[in-house]
Design a protein around this motif. Structure first.
Motif, PDB file in Angstrom:
ATOM      1  N   LEU A 268       0.911  -1.174  -0.079  1.00 24.07           N
ATOM      2  CA  LEU A 268       0.026   0.000   0.122  1.00 24.07           C
ATOM      3  C   LEU A 268       1.014   1.274  -0.149  1.00 24.07           C
ATOM      4  CD1 LEU A 268      -2.753  -1.040   2.622  1.00 24.07           C
ATOM      5  CD2 LEU A 268      -2.750  -0.943   0.007  1.00 24.07           C
ATOM      6  N   PRO A 269       0.234   2.581  -0.469  1.00 19.15           N
ATOM      7  CA  PRO A 269       1.153   3.645  -0.366  1.00 19.15           C
ATOM      8  C   PRO A 269       1.686   4.032   1.020  1.00 19.15           C
ATOM      9  CG  PRO A 269      -0.839   4.147  -1.587  1.00 19.15           C
ATOM     10  CD  PRO A 269      -1.097   2.593  -0.916  1.00 19.15           C
ATOM     11  N   LEU A 270       3.047   4.337   0.995  1.00 15.35           N
ATOM     12  CA  LEU A 270       3.672   4.479   2.288  1.00 15.35           C
ATOM     13  C   LEU A 270       3.048   5.979   3.055  1.00 15.35           C
ATOM     14  CD1 LEU A 270       7.337   4.009   1.142  1.00 15.35           C
ATOM     15  CD2 LEU A 270       6.188   2.770   3.260  1.00 15.35           C
ATOM     16  N   LYS A 271       3.022   5.823   4.101  1.00 14.63           N
ATOM     17  CA  LYS A 271       2.444   7.185   4.773  1.00 14.63           C
ATOM     18  C   LYS A 271       3.074   7.240   6.239  1.00 14.63           C
ATOM     19  CE  LYS A 271      -1.896   5.571   6.310  1.00 14.63           C
ATOM     20  NZ  LYS A 271      -3.355   5.811   6.349  1.00 14.63           N
ATOM     21  N   PRO A 272       3.423   8.310   6.786  1.00 13.19           N
ATOM     22  CA  PRO A 272       4.021   8.362   8.137  1.00 13.19           C
ATOM     23  C   PRO A 272       3.163   7.708   9.183  1.00 13.19           C
ATOM     24  CG  PRO A 272       3.965  10.374   6.907  1.00 13.19           C
ATOM     25  CD  PRO A 272       3.231   9.509   6.032  1.00 13.19           C
ATOM     26  N   PRO A 273       3.852   6.963   9.887  1.00 11.93           N
ATOM     27  CA  PRO A 273       5.320   6.877  10.206  1.00 11.93           C
ATOM     28  C   PRO A 273       5.866   5.789   9.443  1.00 11.93           C
ATOM     29  CG  PRO A 273       4.203   5.815  12.073  1.00 11.93           C
ATOM     30  CD  PRO A 273       2.935   6.348  11.161  1.00 11.93           C
ATOM     31  N   ILE A 274       6.939   6.256   8.930  1.00 11.91           N
ATOM     32  CA  ILE A 274       7.884   4.967   8.015  1.00 11.91           C
ATOM     33  C   ILE A 274       9.071   4.742   8.573  1.00 11.91           C
ATOM     34  CG2 ILE A 274       8.737   4.754   5.710  1.00 11.91           C
ATOM     35  CD1 ILE A 274       6.921   7.125   4.683  1.00 11.91           C
ATOM     36  N   PHE A 275       9.418   3.349   8.511  1.00 10.63           N
ATOM     37  CA  PHE A 275      10.410   2.894   9.377  1.00 10.63           C
ATOM     38  C   PHE A 275      11.514   2.041   8.301  1.00 10.63           C
ATOM     39  CE2 PHE A 275       7.138   2.946  12.474  1.00 10.63           C
ATOM     40  CZ  PHE A 275       7.683   3.582  13.419  1.00 10.63           C
ATOM     41  N   GLN A 276      12.815   1.972   8.637  1.00 13.16           N
ATOM     42  CA  GLN A 276      13.836   1.610   7.888  1.00 13.16           C
ATOM     43  C   GLN A 276      15.034   0.873   8.481  1.00 13.16           C
ATOM     44  OE1 GLN A 276      15.278   4.514   5.152  1.00 13.16           O
ATOM     45  NE2 GLN A 276      16.963   5.083   6.843  1.00 13.16           N
ATOM     46  N   CYS A 277      15.544  -0.204   8.026  1.00 15.39           N
ATOM     47  CA  CYS A 277      16.398  -0.650   9.074  1.00 15.39           C
ATOM     48  C   CYS A 277      17.875   0.012   8.375  1.00 15.39           C
ATOM     49  CB  CYS A 277      16.730  -2.160   8.367  1.00 15.39           C
ATOM     50  SG  CYS A 277      17.408  -2.580   6.925  1.00 15.39           S
ATOM     51  N   LEU A 278      18.886  -0.597   9.067  1.00 18.76           N
ATOM     52  CA  LEU A 278      20.230   0.123   8.896  1.00 18.76           C
ATOM     53  C   LEU A 278      20.652   0.065   7.209  1.00 18.76           C
ATOM     54  CD1 LEU A 278      22.119  -1.292  11.926  1.00 18.76           C
ATOM     55  CD2 LEU A 278      20.902   1.043  11.541  1.00 18.76           C
ATOM     56  N   PHE A 279      20.153  -0.939   6.344  1.00 21.96           N
ATOM     57  CA  PHE A 279      20.320  -0.684   5.168  1.00 21.96           C
ATOM     58  C   PHE A 279      19.329  -0.368   4.108  1.00 21.96           C
ATOM     59  CE2 PHE A 279      23.161  -3.965   7.310  1.00 21.96           C
ATOM     60  CZ  PHE A 279      24.274  -3.896   6.531  1.00 21.96           C
ATOM     61  N   GLY A 280      18.571   0.306   4.784  1.00 17.60           N
ATOM     62  CA  GLY A 280      17.379   1.259   4.149  1.00 17.60           C
ATOM     63  C   GLY A 280      16.068   0.294   3.427  1.00 17.60           C
ATOM     64  N   HIS A 281      15.930  -1.032   4.182  1.00 18.23           N
ATOM     65  CA  HIS A 281      14.732  -1.552   3.914  1.00 18.23           C
ATOM     66  C   HIS A 281      13.415  -1.123   4.425  1.00 18.23           C
ATOM     67  CE1 HIS A 281      17.769  -4.711   2.806  1.00 18.23           C
ATOM     68  NE2 HIS A 281      17.224  -4.530   1.685  1.00 18.23           N
ATOM     69  N   LEU A 282      12.527  -0.865   4.046  1.00 22.44           N
ATOM     70  CA  LEU A 282      11.308   0.168   4.448  1.00 22.44           C
ATOM     71  C   LEU A 282      10.048  -1.005   5.116  1.00 22.44           C
ATOM     72  CD1 LEU A 282      11.114   2.639   1.703  1.00 22.44           C
ATOM     73  CD2 LEU A 282      12.374   2.785   4.069  1.00 22.44           C
ATOM     74  N   ALA A 283       9.309  -0.279   5.799  1.00 19.14           N
ATOM     75  CA  ALA A 283       8.120  -0.848   6.426  1.00 19.14           C
ATOM     76  C   ALA A 283       7.158   0.340   6.803  1.00 19.14           C
ATOM     77  CB  ALA A 283       8.302  -1.778   7.486  1.00 19.14           C
ATOM     78  N   CYS A 284       5.993   0.582   6.491  1.00 22.08           N
ATOM     79  CA  CYS A 284       5.202   1.464   6.949  1.00 22.08           C
ATOM     80  C   CYS A 284       4.938   1.133   8.513  1.00 22.08           C
ATOM     81  CB  CYS A 284       3.939   1.520   6.272  1.00 22.08           C
ATOM     82  SG  CYS A 284       2.719   0.180   6.563  1.00 22.08           S
ATOM     83  N   GLY A 285       4.250   2.077   9.098  1.00 19.12           N
ATOM     84  CA  GLY A 285       3.914   1.944  10.477  1.00 19.12           C
ATOM     85  C   GLY A 285       3.241   0.633  10.835  1.00 19.12           C
ATOM     86  N   SER A 286       2.026   0.513  10.184  1.00 23.84           N
ATOM     87  CA  SER A 286       1.314  -0.563  10.512  1.00 23.84           C
ATOM     88  C   SER A 286       1.726  -1.941  10.227  1.00 23.84           C
ATOM     89  CB  SER A 286      -0.015  -0.596   9.281  1.00 23.84           C
ATOM     90  OG  SER A 286      -0.954  -1.671   9.852  1.00 23.84           O
ATOM     91  N   CYS A 287       2.728  -2.111   9.320  1.00 26.83           N
ATOM     92  CA  CYS A 287       3.199  -3.330   9.118  1.00 26.83           C
ATOM     93  C   CYS A 287       4.461  -3.524  10.122  1.00 26.83           C
ATOM     94  CB  CYS A 287       3.932  -3.485   7.554  1.00 26.83           C
ATOM     95  SG  CYS A 287       2.576  -3.486   6.334  1.00 26.83           S
ATOM     96  N   ARG A 288       5.160  -2.382  10.464  1.00 28.58           N
ATOM     97  CA  ARG A 288       6.165  -2.472  11.349  1.00 28.58           C
ATOM     98  C   ARG A 288       5.785  -2.984  12.643  1.00 28.58           C
ATOM     99  NH1 ARG A 288       8.917  -3.855  14.342  1.00 28.58           N
ATOM    100  NH2 ARG A 288      10.664  -2.925  15.482  1.00 28.58           N
TER     101      ARG A 288
END
Length: 319
Positions: free
Chosen positions: A69-89
């Motif tokens: 789904l479209p990313l919206k704040p809050p957005i998280f990433q690991c040290l190597f830049g892999h992303l997860a939206c707030g709900s998925c995190r």
């Protein structure tokens, strides 16, 4: 031409929400450039720092790789830049590892990416129908559902996917599918005769005219109710949900009158009446029974050899 001049000559634009996603960021070039130049960082300084630009980029880069789904704040990433939206995190196992690369390290907030998605706006896909709004990309789907400029659709079999304003749909159904058109005045009863022997008359377009008319388009339909000896008269306003929410509101009074020789006690002709709010639909021909104003008529109330139904329709408008 030097590298700086080449970079400043690039044009960019955000793809429409309705366009297919591309696998990577693409730039439109006005002159030749090397692949290395195309990915070189461009510093923005001085007055240009406050100027808005449009960019063309992959939709996938604006979507969460977990839920898509479209990313919206809050957005998280690991040290190597892999992303997860707030709900998925919040739903990922709390193992302290990235769900993609498996490296140890807690996810952290990506302030830069959050700022980018907050300021990434696209033109509403319904701009061709009158909406000139630019909306935040992650809120575009919500905007579309409520957009008062969403098109109305033709539901005729084999039509080819016509979409347009209520007035355009009125003209399309009249010209391409031979739907009859009747003018109706708010607060005044329109008398219609619909013979069962002529299916072309079973669906009609009513257009609000006169001094107080606003050009609103309504669809009247007469059909059978299953295998029962009943007929149903239905009425719906042609407009999208967003326009209906903005108003005005409409109510109707539908009345069907039977032959005098089938009259009730006292010599009056048998009649049935229904008064209700008029629902709205962007695809009037596909509206269900629950989505229309309806009147049930007994078959014995039809007139003559043509089995004509005599209907009175009054529509009232409320701001």
């Amino acid at each position: 031409m030097g590298k700086t001049q080449q970079q400043s000559s690039r044009k960019a634009r955000v793809e429409s929400l309705m366009a297919p996603a591309k696998p990577e960021v693409q730039l439109e070039e006005e002159d030749e450039a090397t692949a290395e130049d195309a990915h070189a960082p461009v510093a923005v300084e001085g007055p240009a720092a406050g100027v808005e630009i449009t960019v063309r980029m992959s939709k996938a880069r604006l979507h969460c790789p977990v839920c898509t789904l479209p990313l919206k704040p809050p957005i998280f990433q690991c040290l190597f830049g892999h992303l997860a939206c707030g709900s998925c995190r919040n739903q990922l196992p709390d193992t302290g590892r990235c769900f993609v690369c498996g490296h140890v390290g807690a996810y952290g907030r990506s302030a830069v990416l959050e700022d980018m998605v907050r300021t990434t706006r696209i033109l509403c896909p319904y701009d061709a129908y009158g909406c000139g709004s630019y909306v935040t990309y992650y809120a575009a789907a919500e905007h579309q559902r409520a957009c008062p400029h969403a098109p109305c659709l033709c539901s005729e079999t084999g039509c080819g996917g016509f979409a347009g304003t209520p007035a355009a749909l009125r003209d399309h159904l009249r010209d391409a599918h031979s739907w009859p058109v009747d003018a109706v005045r708010y607060g005044a009863a329109l008398q219609l005769r619909v013979p069962e022997s002529d299916p072309a008359q079973h669906r009609r377009i009513l257009v609000a005219g006169g001094e107080e008319g606003d050009g609103a388009v309504f669809f009247l339909a007469v059909g059978a109710l299953g295998d029962a000896p009943l007929r149903v008269v239905s009425l719906v306003c042609a407009r999208p949900a967003g326009a209906a929410a903005a108003g005005p509101r409409y109510a109707c009074r539908l009345r069907a009158t039977g032959p005098a020789d089938n009259g009730c006690a006292g010599g009056e002709a048998e009649s049935v009446v229904a008064e209700m709010a008029v629902p709205s639909s962007a695809a009037p021909g596909e509206a269900s029974v629950e989505e229309v104003a309806s009147l049930v008529v007994l078959r014995r109330m039809l007139h003559g050899p043509s089995q004509e139904m005599r209907i009175s329709v009054r529509i009232d408008r409320f701001v």
